[in-house]
Design a protein around this motif. Structure first.
Motif, PDB file in Angstrom:
ATOM      1  N   ALA A 118       0.847  -1.195   0.000  1.00 15.97           N
ATOM      2  CA  ALA A 118       0.000   0.000   0.000  1.00 15.97           C
ATOM      3  C   ALA A 118       0.883   1.245   0.000  1.00 15.97           C
ATOM      4  O   ALA A 118       1.998   1.224   0.543  1.00 15.97           O
ATOM      5  CB  ALA A 118      -0.917  -0.003   1.218  1.00 15.97           C
ATOM      6  N   PRO A 119       0.402   2.335  -0.582  1.00 15.07           N
ATOM      7  CA  PRO A 119       1.238   3.545  -0.649  1.00 15.07           C
ATOM      8  C   PRO A 119       1.673   4.082   0.717  1.00 15.07           C
ATOM      9  O   PRO A 119       2.754   4.647   0.835  1.00 15.07           O
ATOM     10  CB  PRO A 119       0.326   4.561  -1.358  1.00 15.07           C
ATOM     11  CG  PRO A 119      -0.673   3.742  -2.093  1.00 15.07           C
ATOM     12  CD  PRO A 119      -0.851   2.476  -1.320  1.00 15.07           C
ATOM     13  N   LEU A 120       0.864   3.899   1.749  1.00 14.66           N
ATOM     14  CA  LEU A 120       1.221   4.403   3.076  1.00 14.66           C
ATOM     15  C   LEU A 120       2.084   3.421   3.887  1.00 14.66           C
ATOM     16  O   LEU A 120       2.615   3.789   4.927  1.00 14.66           O
ATOM     17  CB  LEU A 120      -0.037   4.720   3.881  1.00 14.66           C
ATOM     18  CG  LEU A 120      -0.803   5.965   3.470  1.00 14.66           C
ATOM     19  CD1 LEU A 120      -2.053   6.134   4.327  1.00 14.66           C
ATOM     20  CD2 LEU A 120       0.060   7.190   3.571  1.00 14.66           C
ATOM     21  N   ALA A 121       2.195   2.188   3.426  1.00 13.05           N
ATOM     22  CA  ALA A 121       2.915   1.162   4.196  1.00 13.05           C
ATOM     23  C   ALA A 121       4.363   1.547   4.494  1.00 13.05           C
ATOM     24  O   ALA A 121       4.802   1.412   5.642  1.00 13.05           O
ATOM     25  CB  ALA A 121       2.831  -0.185   3.497  1.00 13.05           C
ATOM     26  N   PRO A 122       5.142   2.032   3.520  1.00 15.21           N
ATOM     27  CA  PRO A 122       6.535   2.400   3.851  1.00 15.21           C
ATOM     28  C   PRO A 122       6.622   3.539   4.866  1.00 15.21           C
ATOM     29  O   PRO A 122       7.518   3.547   5.709  1.00 15.21           O
ATOM     30  CB  PRO A 122       7.131   2.827   2.506  1.00 15.21           C
ATOM     31  CG  PRO A 122       6.247   2.242   1.476  1.00 15.21           C
ATOM     32  CD  PRO A 122       4.887   2.137   2.088  1.00 15.21           C
ATOM     33  N   PHE A 123       5.687   4.482   4.786  1.00 13.54           N
ATOM     34  CA  PHE A 123       5.668   5.591   5.732  1.00 13.54           C
ATOM     35  C   PHE A 123       5.417   5.097   7.155  1.00 13.54           C
ATOM     36  O   PHE A 123       6.142   5.439   8.087  1.00 13.54           O
ATOM     37  CB  PHE A 123       4.584   6.603   5.304  1.00 13.54           C
ATOM     38  CG  PHE A 123       4.297   7.674   6.309  1.00 13.54           C
ATOM     39  CD1 PHE A 123       5.244   8.635   6.614  1.00 13.54           C
ATOM     40  CD2 PHE A 123       3.074   7.723   6.958  1.00 13.54           C
ATOM     41  CE1 PHE A 123       4.975   9.634   7.529  1.00 13.54           C
ATOM     42  CE2 PHE A 123       2.794   8.713   7.868  1.00 13.54           C
ATOM     43  CZ  PHE A 123       3.744   9.668   8.159  1.00 13.54           C
ATOM     44  N   ARG A 134       5.789   2.031   8.264  1.00 12.17           N
ATOM     45  CA  ARG A 134       6.905   1.161   8.648  1.00 12.17           C
ATOM     46  C   ARG A 134       8.092   1.988   9.123  1.00 12.17           C
ATOM     47  O   ARG A 134       8.739   1.651  10.119  1.00 12.17           O
ATOM     48  CB  ARG A 134       7.301   0.282   7.460  1.00 12.17           C
ATOM     49  CG  ARG A 134       8.156  -0.898   7.830  1.00 12.17           C
ATOM     50  CD  ARG A 134       8.375  -1.871   6.654  1.00 12.17           C
ATOM     51  NE  ARG A 134       7.112  -2.303   6.068  1.00 12.17           N
ATOM     52  CZ  ARG A 134       6.728  -2.043   4.804  1.00 12.17           C
ATOM     53  NH1 ARG A 134       7.518  -1.354   4.001  1.00 12.17           N
ATOM     54  NH2 ARG A 134       5.580  -2.473   4.346  1.00 12.17           N
ATOM     55  N   ALA A 135       8.369   3.092   8.442  1.00  9.47           N
ATOM     56  CA  ALA A 135       9.492   3.949   8.838  1.00  9.47           C
ATOM     57  C   ALA A 135       9.232   4.611  10.195  1.00  9.47           C
ATOM     58  O   ALA A 135      10.162   4.791  10.981  1.00  9.47           O
ATOM     59  CB  ALA A 135       9.730   5.012   7.772  1.00  9.47           C
ATOM     60  N   LEU A 136       7.977   4.964  10.475  1.00  6.29           N
ATOM     61  CA  LEU A 136       7.657   5.545  11.779  1.00  6.29           C
ATOM     62  C   LEU A 136       7.823   4.523  12.906  1.00  6.29           C
ATOM     63  O   LEU A 136       8.176   4.883  14.029  1.00  6.29           O
ATOM     64  CB  LEU A 136       6.223   6.085  11.781  1.00  6.29           C
ATOM     65  CG  LEU A 136       5.967   7.347  10.967  1.00  6.29           C
ATOM     66  CD1 LEU A 136       4.484   7.657  10.925  1.00  6.29           C
ATOM     67  CD2 LEU A 136       6.750   8.528  11.512  1.00  6.29           C
ATOM     68  N   ASN A 137       7.556   3.254  12.615  1.00  4.70           N
ATOM     69  CA  ASN A 137       7.659   2.207  13.636  1.00  4.70           C
ATOM     70  C   ASN A 137       9.071   1.651  13.794  1.00  4.70           C
ATOM     71  O   ASN A 137       9.373   1.018  14.805  1.00  4.70           O
ATOM     72  CB  ASN A 137       6.717   1.045  13.297  1.00  4.70           C
ATOM     73  CG  ASN A 137       5.282   1.386  13.581  1.00  4.70           C
ATOM     74  OD1 ASN A 137       4.982   2.139  14.488  1.00  4.70           O
ATOM     75  ND2 ASN A 137       4.386   0.824  12.789  1.00  4.70           N
ATOM     76  N   GLU A 138       9.904   1.882  12.825  1.00  5.85           N
ATOM     77  CA  GLU A 138      11.232   1.257  12.817  1.00  5.85           C
ATOM     78  C   GLU A 138      12.071   1.539  14.067  1.00  5.85           C
ATOM     79  O   GLU A 138      12.715   0.622  14.593  1.00  5.85           O
ATOM     80  CB  GLU A 138      11.989   1.658  11.553  1.00  5.85           C
ATOM     81  CG  GLU A 138      13.244   0.856  11.322  1.00  5.85           C
ATOM     82  CD  GLU A 138      13.000  -0.644  11.220  1.00  5.85           C
ATOM     83  OE1 GLU A 138      13.926  -1.403  11.574  1.00  5.85           O
ATOM     84  OE2 GLU A 138      11.905  -1.079  10.809  1.00  5.85           O
ATOM     85  N   PRO A 139      12.109   2.756  14.614  1.00  2.33           N
ATOM     86  CA  PRO A 139      12.917   2.964  15.823  1.00  2.33           C
ATOM     87  C   PRO A 139      12.464   2.125  17.013  1.00  2.33           C
ATOM     88  O   PRO A 139      13.266   1.778  17.870  1.00  2.33           O
ATOM     89  CB  PRO A 139      12.735   4.455  16.128  1.00  2.33           C
ATOM     90  CG  PRO A 139      12.358   5.063  14.833  1.00  2.33           C
ATOM     91  CD  PRO A 139      11.576   4.017  14.096  1.00  2.33           C
TER      92      PRO A 139
END
Length: 174
Positions: A121-126, A128-133
């Motif tokens: 989905a278009p928002l998935a990378p965004f 995922r990046a917010l959750n990565e830390p």
């Protein structure tokens, strides 16, 4: 008070999201960025005159979220007939912490739903990046079980424990 709390939660949530996006250096999709910035600029821009960003953090957004919580808490206590300045400050601080923790829980749930429904989905990378830390250190400790990643479940449990700790600490200080 329900309306005041809902408005405060949405506004503070947008301020906390703005802070988090800048803290983890994530560029939001255009629609989300426009929404967050337009919703919060009226408070963040004046605060930046006194609180410039330092160390890669947008302190004006974080302090703005605290001010929103402070105002909502003060209104809540005032409408209840009790107003203790120390309690207002402590409850506002705990409210911001709890809102931030619930925000992280919401981001994790959105990422999990994306992984099940549409990982591209278009928002998935965004998201995922917010959750990565939060997820990166846990992934070092929690091994994957086959093709199933239990890290989000562990993160959700830890965030719920953190919320309970905040509530217990605040209750003991009051």
């Amino acid at each position: 008070m329900l309306v005041v709390d809902a408005i405060a939660a949405v506004l503070a949530g947008a301020l906390l999201l703005r802070f988090w996006m800048q803290a983890v250096h994530v560029r939001p999709p255009l629609e989300i960025g426009q929404f967050v910035y337009q919703l919060t600029d009226w408070l963040v821009r004046p605060l930046r005159r006194f609180l410039p960003g330092a160390g890669g953090y947008d302190w004006a957004s974080l302090i703005g979220a605290f001010l929103v919580a402070l105002l909502a808490t003060a209104l809540e206590m005032w409408s209840g007939g009790v107003f203790l300045p120390k309690a207002v400050l402590l409850l506002a601080l705990s409210r911001v912490c709890v809102w931030a923790l619930y925000g992280l829980i919401g981001l994790l749930l959105i990422e999990v739903i994306f992984s099940w429904v549409n990982p591209h989905a278009p928002l998935a990378p965004f998201v995922r990046a917010l959750n990565e830390p939060l997820m990166r250190p846990l992934r070092r400790v929690v091994p994957p079980f086959g093709a199933i990643d239990l890290t989000p479940l562990v993160a959700l449990i830890l965030l719920r424990i953190a919320i309970q700790l905040v509530n217990v600490i605040v209750a003991s200080l009051l």
